[in-house]
Design a protein around this motif. Structure first.
Motif, mmCIF file in Angstrom:
data_model
loop_
_atom_site.group_PDB
_atom_site.id
_atom_site.type_symbol
_atom_site.label_atom_id
_atom_site.label_comp_id
_atom_site.label_asym_id
_atom_site.label_seq_id
_atom_site.Cartn_x
_atom_site.Cartn_y
_atom_site.Cartn_z
ATOM 1 N N GLN A 83 39.728 68.002 -37.944
ATOM 2 C CA GLN A 83 40.576 68.923 -38.701
ATOM 3 C C GLN A 83 42.041 68.675 -38.379
ATOM 4 O OE1 GLN A 83 39.562 71.300 -41.073
ATOM 5 N NE2 GLN A 83 41.769 71.329 -41.450
ATOM 6 N N ASP A 84 42.359 68.553 -37.101
ATOM 7 C CA ASP A 84 43.739 68.270 -36.688
ATOM 8 C C ASP A 84 44.176 66.896 -37.201
ATOM 9 O OD1 ASP A 84 43.746 70.684 -35.393
ATOM 10 O OD2 ASP A 84 43.408 69.839 -33.399
ATOM 11 N N TYR A 85 43.266 65.926 -37.084
ATOM 12 C CA TYR A 85 43.601 64.563 -37.525
ATOM 13 C C TYR A 85 43.957 64.553 -39.014
ATOM 14 C CZ TYR A 85 43.173 59.604 -38.617
ATOM 15 O OH TYR A 85 43.426 58.326 -39.058
ATOM 16 N N SER A 86 43.109 65.155 -39.833
ATOM 17 C CA SER A 86 43.314 65.117 -41.280
ATOM 18 C C SER A 86 44.572 65.859 -41.707
ATOM 19 C CB SER A 86 42.090 65.692 -41.997
ATOM 20 O OG SER A 86 41.912 67.058 -41.685
ATOM 21 N N GLN A 87 45.016 66.828 -40.921
ATOM 22 C CA GLN A 87 46.256 67.527 -41.237
ATOM 23 C C GLN A 87 47.479 66.686 -40.897
ATOM 24 O OE1 GLN A 87 45.937 71.256 -39.131
ATOM 25 N NE2 GLN A 87 44.617 72.183 -40.679
ATOM 26 N N GLU A 88 47.345 65.832 -39.888
ATOM 27 C CA GLU A 88 48.455 64.962 -39.488
ATOM 28 C C GLU A 88 48.479 63.657 -40.282
ATOM 29 O OE1 GLU A 88 50.921 65.534 -37.598
ATOM 30 O OE2 GLU A 88 50.352 67.354 -36.541
ATOM 31 N N ALA A 89 47.301 63.141 -40.616
ATOM 32 C CA ALA A 89 47.209 61.847 -41.312
ATOM 33 C C ALA A 89 47.075 62.091 -42.810
ATOM 34 C CB ALA A 89 46.014 61.066 -40.789
ATOM 35 N N SER A 90 48.185 62.090 -43.514
ATOM 36 C CA SER A 90 48.123 62.383 -44.946
ATOM 37 C C SER A 90 47.740 61.155 -45.771
ATOM 38 C CB SER A 90 49.460 62.943 -45.439
ATOM 39 O OG SER A 90 50.518 62.060 -45.159
ATOM 40 N N LEU A 91 47.727 59.969 -45.137
ATOM 41 C CA LEU A 91 47.269 58.762 -45.824
ATOM 42 C C LEU A 91 46.544 57.883 -44.810
ATOM 43 C CD1 LEU A 91 47.040 56.957 -48.252
ATOM 44 C CD2 LEU A 91 49.376 56.135 -47.847
ATOM 45 N N ALA A 92 45.251 58.104 -44.669
ATOM 46 C CA ALA A 92 44.440 57.346 -43.717
ATOM 47 C C ALA A 92 43.735 56.196 -44.432
ATOM 48 C CB ALA A 92 43.426 58.263 -43.038
ATOM 49 N N TRP A 93 43.155 55.305 -43.627
ATOM 50 C CA TRP A 93 42.627 54.055 -44.160
ATOM 51 C C TRP A 93 41.384 53.702 -43.350
ATOM 52 C CZ3 TRP A 93 46.511 49.388 -44.664
ATOM 53 C CH2 TRP A 93 45.837 48.186 -44.944
ATOM 54 N N THR A 94 40.284 53.344 -44.034
ATOM 55 C CA THR A 94 39.088 52.910 -43.313
ATOM 56 C C THR A 94 38.472 51.679 -43.946
ATOM 57 O OG1 THR A 94 36.951 53.596 -42.391
ATOM 58 C CG2 THR A 94 37.473 54.403 -44.597
#
Length: 297
Positions: A83-94
């Motif tokens: 939850q914290d990660y997704s709020q900080e990472a507005s453009l993630a990549w996998t």
């Protein structure tokens, strides 16, 4: 809004990332980075990696055992709190393939965009990329040449492509996944880009769209990132593969290529791919059931 971009390696990942980033910026959406909150970032951003600002990219590794964030081969740690990660990472990549934790992780993101490229061109690009200075330093190859790499890894790369995109297509509805095609961005950028903007619910003017199209052209991106980008072409396989190699691709990846709309042979011409209106779930399940995926990774 936060976005997760999904891609197999060497399928146009950096291109999609640039398009997404510039689109968000143009729309006035703030882009935040989880990795910037980490104390290691101050050191990592000094590293000369494959492309500019790679250390700033929020890269996620997802598997059945958990979720990790990483920067190239330099740092990899479990995500403490999604939850914290997704709020900080507005453009993630996998680059991670589908697994039992995929739906759980994807649910933390508002939008999910997946880029697809012809598996034969992806394999050719992967072989060349394996011998770049960056890859030789961070992920050294056991092979002595591009040709040796390609000969040894070609069929495995084809099956990885089938497993990766076959699963994401099969689960695309539950994951709310939007597909973008590398070839369509090359041949018909305005149409493919418009479809992406509609999915992202971003409203840009025609002038803004034209400006972004210019900024994300391959020549513009290569000028800034020569270590990561090469020619930016499609159908390299027509001249780059032997008849036997083309036939092997038809055997290993042909059924899924047909579903998506890729030509199987050079004689079919330069037709553009598209996702089917109705997902052939039974056919996909049959295709995937024939793959020993654990041996691919």
């Amino acid at each position: 809004m936060n976005i997760l971009q999904v891609s197999a390696p060497k399928s146009g990942s950096f291109w999609l990332n640039t398009i997404l980033k510039k689109s968000l910026e143009q729309a006035g959406e703030e882009i935040s980075y989880y990795i910037k909150t980490r104390p290691e970032y101050a050191t990592l951003k000094q590293e000369k990696l494959s492309f500019k600002n790679q250390a700033r990219t929020d890269m996620l590794d997802i598997d059945d055992n958990g979720v990790a964030f990483r920067v190239s081969s330099l740092l990899k740690e479990p995500v403490p709190n999604m939850q914290d990660y997704s709020q900080e990472a507005s453009l993630a990549w996998t680059h991670s393939t589908w697994c039992q934790k995929t739906a759980e992780v994807f649910a933390f993101f508002d939008r999910k965009a997946c880029i697809v490229r012809d598996p034969r061109d992806t394999a050719l690009s992967a072989a060349k990329f394996a011998f770049t200075p960056y890859m030789q330093k961070h992920y050294p190859s056991p092979y002595n040449s591009i040709e040796e790499f390609f000969s040894a890894e070609y069929e495995r790369l084809l099956e990885q492509w089938v497993w990766f995109y076959g699963n994401y297509l099969l689960h695309s509805g539950e994951l709310d996944l939007h597909f973008v095609f590398y070839e369509n961005l090359l041949k018909s950028f305005p149409k493919e880009y418009e479809s992406l903007l509609k999915y992202l619910n971003l409203d840009l003017s025609e002038e803004e769209k034209k400006n972004i199209a210019s900024e994300v052209s391959f020549s513009s991106m290569k000028e800034e990132n020569p270590r990561h980008l090469h020619k930016g072409k499609s159908r390299k396989w027509v001249d780059g593969l032997s008849i036997d190699q083309i036939e092997r691709a038809a055997i290993k990846a042909g059924p899924l290529m047909r579903i998506i709309g890729y030509p199987i042979s050079p004689g079919e011409g330069d037709k553009l791919p598209a996702m089917p209106l109705d997902i052939p779930k039974k056919e996909l399940e049959e295709i995937l059931s024939k793959i020993d995926w654990k041996g691919l990774y």
